[in-house]
Structure formats: C-alpha cells, structure tokens
Write a protein that holds these residues in place. Structure first.
Motif, PDB file in Angstrom:
ATOM      1  N   TYR A   1     -71.452  48.513 -59.196  1.00  0.00           N
ATOM      2  CA  TYR A   1     -72.676  48.782 -58.449  1.00  0.00           C
ATOM      3  C   TYR A   1     -72.476  49.949 -57.485  1.00  0.00           C
ATOM      4  O   TYR A   1     -73.325  50.843 -57.372  1.00  0.00           O
TER       5      TYR A   1
ATOM      6  N   HIS B   1     -74.395  53.911 -57.377  1.00  0.00           N
ATOM      7  CA  HIS B   1     -75.295  54.180 -56.251  1.00  0.00           C
ATOM      8  C   HIS B   1     -74.539  54.982 -55.200  1.00  0.00           C
ATOM      9  O   HIS B   1     -74.314  54.513 -54.091  1.00  0.00           O
TER      10      HIS B   1
ATOM     11  N   SER C   1     -79.471  53.106 -53.143  1.00  0.00           N
ATOM     12  CA  SER C   1     -80.232  52.284 -54.086  1.00  0.00           C
ATOM     13  C   SER C   1     -81.633  52.011 -53.572  1.00  0.00           C
ATOM     14  O   SER C   1     -81.878  51.988 -52.365  1.00  0.00           O
TER      15      SER C   1
ATOM     16  N   CYS D   1     -79.053  54.046 -59.948  1.00  0.00           N
ATOM     17  CA  CYS D   1     -78.763  53.669 -61.336  1.00  0.00           C
ATOM     18  C   CYS D   1     -79.927  53.952 -62.282  1.00  0.00           C
ATOM     19  O   CYS D   1     -79.820  53.703 -63.479  1.00  0.00           O
TER      20      CYS D   1
ATOM     21  N   CYS E   1     -84.894  53.243 -59.529  1.00  0.00           N
ATOM     22  CA  CYS E   1     -83.821  53.306 -58.527  1.00  0.00           C
ATOM     23  C   CYS E   1     -83.204  54.710 -58.538  1.00  0.00           C
ATOM     24  O   CYS E   1     -82.860  55.214 -59.602  1.00  0.00           O
TER      25      CYS E   1
ATOM     26  N   CYS F   1     -83.603  47.294 -56.191  1.00  0.00           N
ATOM     27  CA  CYS F   1     -82.329  47.232 -56.897  1.00  0.00           C
ATOM     28  C   CYS F   1     -81.308  46.483 -56.047  1.00  0.00           C
ATOM     29  O   CYS F   1     -80.565  45.641 -56.538  1.00  0.00           O
TER      30      CYS F   1
HETATM   31 ZN   LIG Z   1     -79.938  50.846 -58.717  1.00  0.00          ZN
END
Ligand SMILES: [Zn+2]
Length: 166
Positions: A60, A64, A28, A10, A7, A32
């Motif tokens: 999250y 990203h 992302s 992350c 990804c 992911c």
């Molecule tokens: Zn990710």
C-alpha cells in the motif's frame, strides 16, 4: 449510491468520501484509505488474516508515494526494501519491523525515487473484496508482487539498501 473517484496513488476507483481527513502524507484518496483501514482492521482482528499484514502495509505504501518530501521519500524507500526482503530474500514478517528500523536511522535522508507510470494489475479494492483468508493471502501476494514489479526501474537501488541489512 455513492460516487466514485480515482485514487491519485493506486488509480483504483474508490468511494468518494471527501469528508474524511486524508492521511498527512500518504498520497491516497480518502476512500482508498478507508478501504485500506478496513483491510488492516481485518488483519489485526482475525489471526487468519494476520500473515498478510506486512506485505499489505508495504504494497500500500509504495503504491501511494505522495509528493516528494523527506518523509515520503523515506516511506517509499523503507517499504520498497520491505517488499524486496519479503519477496526476493525470504525474510519473514516477524523480522521486518526490526530491519526496517535499522535502515531508517535518525536523520538519514533517502533520495526521492520517481514513482512508476504504471502501478500494476491489482489494487486495494480487490484485496478488500477477498472473502476468505486464503483468497486474501493469494491476492495480497499477487498485489505485492505487482507493486514490486511496477518499481522495477529502482530495484537496483532498493537491493543496495537491502544489502546493508545483511
Ligand atoms: Zn489508492
């Protein structure tokens, strides 16, 4: 067997599901985003997982950040403030949407914060693999803290924004 890709946000190793449409501005990999969608579905569908929802969304988003533009700069800023309020100021998940909305006044422009080189020790893949609500809660908490720590170069700026909310 499905191939794996890294990804770009992350850096997790995630399933290669290239046929899926990417989110318009979250940085992302589709695989992911798929794991994240399944985690969200669990949080919406099972009340035992719901308390972790706010931290999940904030962690999250900041992991990203995507590419510099108005929307991504705002998203990163707002979700970093969310992490700050949750982790440093003890604000409950119920308060956050309202606080977030106050910060994102119409037409407000947030500066782009340069994303950290390291994204922390955990990713959505470990959270996705949690088998009980308790494990999920612990993992989301650790994940959110490691994401917040990863952005430590910008903590002062984020705390200043959080201060605006009283
Ligand atoms: Zn990710």
């Amino acid at each position: 067997m499905s191939a794996a890709v890294t990804c770009p946000g992350c850096r997790a190793s995630v399933p290669d599901v290239a046929e899926m449409r990417e989110h318009p501005y979250v940085g992302s990999a589709p695989g992911c985003w798929l794991l994240y969608s399944e985690v969200l579905a669990r949080e919406y569908g099972d009340l035992r997982y719901t308390p972790a929802h706010q931290l999940t969304v904030d962690a999250y988003a900041v992991l990203h950040p995507g590419v510099p533009e108005r929307r991504t700069a705002q998203s990163v800023a707002i979700h970093l403030v969310g992490l700050c309020l949750s982790l440093e100021r003890g604000r409950g998940p119920g308060e956050l949407p309202r606080l977030r909305q106050r910060l994102a006044a119409p037409k407000r422009i947030f500066p782009w914060l340069e994303p950290p080189a390291s994204v922390g020790e955990l990713t959505i893949t470990q959270v996705h693999a949690a088998e009980t609500p308790e494990a999920d809660r612990t993992l989301v908490d650790r994940w959110a803290r490691s994401a917040w720590e990863a952005w430590s170069a910008h903590h002062e700026q984020v705390r200043t924004w959080a201060d605006e909310l009283g």
